[in-house]
Design an enzyme around this catalytic site. Structure first.
Site, PDB file in Angstrom:
ATOM      1  N   HIS A 100      68.398  27.053  48.344  1.00  0.00           N
ATOM      2  CA  HIS A 100      68.949  25.846  47.722  1.00  0.00           C
ATOM      3  C   HIS A 100      68.576  25.819  46.238  1.00  0.00           C
ATOM      4  O   HIS A 100      67.499  26.264  45.859  1.00  0.00           O
ATOM      5  CB  HIS A 100      68.383  24.588  48.380  1.00  0.00           C
ATOM      6  CG  HIS A 100      68.549  24.566  49.858  1.00  0.00           C
ATOM      7  ND1 HIS A 100      69.778  24.536  50.479  1.00  0.00           N
ATOM      8  CD2 HIS A 100      67.646  24.605  50.857  1.00  0.00           C
ATOM      9  CE1 HIS A 100      69.608  24.537  51.789  1.00  0.00           C
ATOM     10  NE2 HIS A 100      68.326  24.581  52.057  1.00  0.00           N
ATOM     11  N   GLU A 117      62.818  21.003  50.714  1.00  0.00           N
ATOM     12  CA  GLU A 117      62.738  20.512  52.085  1.00  0.00           C
ATOM     13  C   GLU A 117      61.412  20.872  52.730  1.00  0.00           C
ATOM     14  O   GLU A 117      60.641  21.677  52.195  1.00  0.00           O
ATOM     15  CB  GLU A 117      63.909  21.042  52.919  1.00  0.00           C
ATOM     16  CG  GLU A 117      63.973  22.554  53.045  1.00  0.00           C
ATOM     17  CD  GLU A 117      65.310  23.008  53.641  1.00  0.00           C
ATOM     18  OE1 GLU A 117      66.354  22.443  53.303  1.00  0.00           O
ATOM     19  OE2 GLU A 117      65.289  23.949  54.442  1.00  0.00           O
ATOM     20  N   ARG A 195      74.528  30.423  50.977  1.00  0.00           N
ATOM     21  CA  ARG A 195      74.309  31.348  52.083  1.00  0.00           C
ATOM     22  C   ARG A 195      74.268  32.771  51.548  1.00  0.00           C
ATOM     23  O   ARG A 195      75.205  33.215  50.882  1.00  0.00           O
ATOM     24  CB  ARG A 195      75.460  31.176  53.076  1.00  0.00           C
ATOM     25  CG  ARG A 195      75.067  31.350  54.511  1.00  0.00           C
ATOM     26  CD  ARG A 195      76.240  31.035  55.448  1.00  0.00           C
ATOM     27  NE  ARG A 195      76.375  29.626  55.719  1.00  0.00           N
ATOM     28  CZ  ARG A 195      77.548  28.972  55.729  1.00  0.00           C
ATOM     29  NH1 ARG A 195      78.685  29.581  55.459  1.00  0.00           N
ATOM     30  NH2 ARG A 195      77.569  27.690  56.015  1.00  0.00           N
TER      31      ARG A 195
HETATM   32 ZN    ZN Z   1      67.498  24.966  53.913  1.00  0.00          ZN
END
Ligand code: ZN
Length: 320
Positions: A100, A117, A195
């Protein structure tokens, strides 16, 4: 608008790698089999909580916040979107290798926040592992070569995981959840994911899912193996048994409750309580609100003191 502990109905998501544990053991329901993600705290167009109890039953959490004002998120909060997104993720199969961006990159390129996160491992099968950073030194040249030759998997740092562990994942760190892991994920409210590799799997429509290699290449941060090991246990603050992570985006505690535990939703921040085990009640004033394993409550900022009563609960408590 009144303040009280609000039980939230999640937004449930079907994804190819999902499993059935959330339905079987966490009181979730969905009109499909592969219940991959249950968005427990979410104020987004692509996933919105609905309040399930009390005066505002049936209202979305977004509507409530719009009417009550940002004070229920926390004093002085002035961004135009809710700060956090909290999910249960049940990975029967492994997830794609991803990364990210930071806020700076994401706001400039995606009109979204970036994403930092944290994962709390709720369940892990024997031998389950995840991808947590890259092994050795990252260079753009080595990355390009691995992409061209289809050998990205050889660059990955893999760790075996166990229930109760915590992984802190700042923007720029390559990561992936492996098969046989159920996590509670606390993250910035953003869905910007680049991705890198998807094991050449077909998506729902039979075609491989889109990769975002060029953008990933721009945002990957070179964390040394020592950096990565240190990250596992902390955000900025040192980890303690109750403090799982603390950074400028969120603070997360884990409370093992046997008896009664007082918690406070001060004026500074709401409190999000996600129960990963047990059952019990939240007491607020004269009211009592029941919870079971899998439930999430939103306690608006300024609610003040609440008490969680249970013989056996595990509670993941997040604040902005
Ligand atoms: Zn992630």
């Amino acid at each position: 608008m009144n303040l009280y502990p609000m039980k939230l109905a999640p937004a449930v998501k079907e994804i190819i790698w999902g499993g059935d544990k959330l339905k079987a053991s966490y009181h979730k329901s969905a009109p499909f089999d592969k219940l991959a993600e249950s968005w427990e705290l979410t104020v987004r167009p692509d996933g919105m909580n609905v309040i399930e109890n009390g005066e505002y039953t049936g209202m979305t959490l977004g509507e409530y916040i719009e009417k009550a004002g940002n004070a229920v998120i926390g004093e002085g909060y002035d961004a135009d979107r809710f700060p956090l997104l909290i999910k249960f993720i049940d990975a029967r199969d492994r997830l794609s290798i991803q990364v990210h961006p930071s806020d700076d990159y994401a706001l400039a390129n995606e009109n979204e926040f970036g994403k930092t996160e944290m994962w709390y491992i709720v369940e892990a099968d024997e031998g389950a592992e995840l991808v947590f950073g890259l092994s050795g030194d990252y260079t753009k040249e080595a990355f390009d070569k691995a992409i061209a030759e289809g050998t990205v998997e050889t660059l990955l740092h893999r760790v075996k995981v166990h229930a109760g562990e915590v992984y802190f994942i700042p923007s720029g760190l390559v990561h992936a959840i492996g098969a046989g892991i159920l996590i509670c994920e606390i993250q910035q409210n953003s869905n910007v994911t680049y991705r890198v590799y998807d094991y050449n799997r077909p998506g729902k429509d039979g075609k491989p899912r889109e990769l975002h290699v060029a953008k990933a290449r721009e945002v990957i941060v070179n964390h040394s193996p020592a950096d990565i090991e240190a990250l596992r246990f902390s955000g900025k603050a040192a980890r303690t048994p109750e403090l799982l992570a603390s950074c400028d985006k969120f603070t997360v505690h884990k409370y093992d409750i046997a008896g009664e535990r007082s918690l406070t939703a001060s004026a500074d921040s709401f409190l999000s309580l996600t129960f990963t085990d047990g059952e019990g009640e939240i007491h607020y004033g004269d009211e009592k609100y029941a919870f079971v394993k899998g439930d999430t409550y939103f306690i608006p900022a300024g609610c003040g003191k609440i008490t969680v009563a249970s013989d056996n609960a595990v509670c993941i408590a997040a604040q902005r």
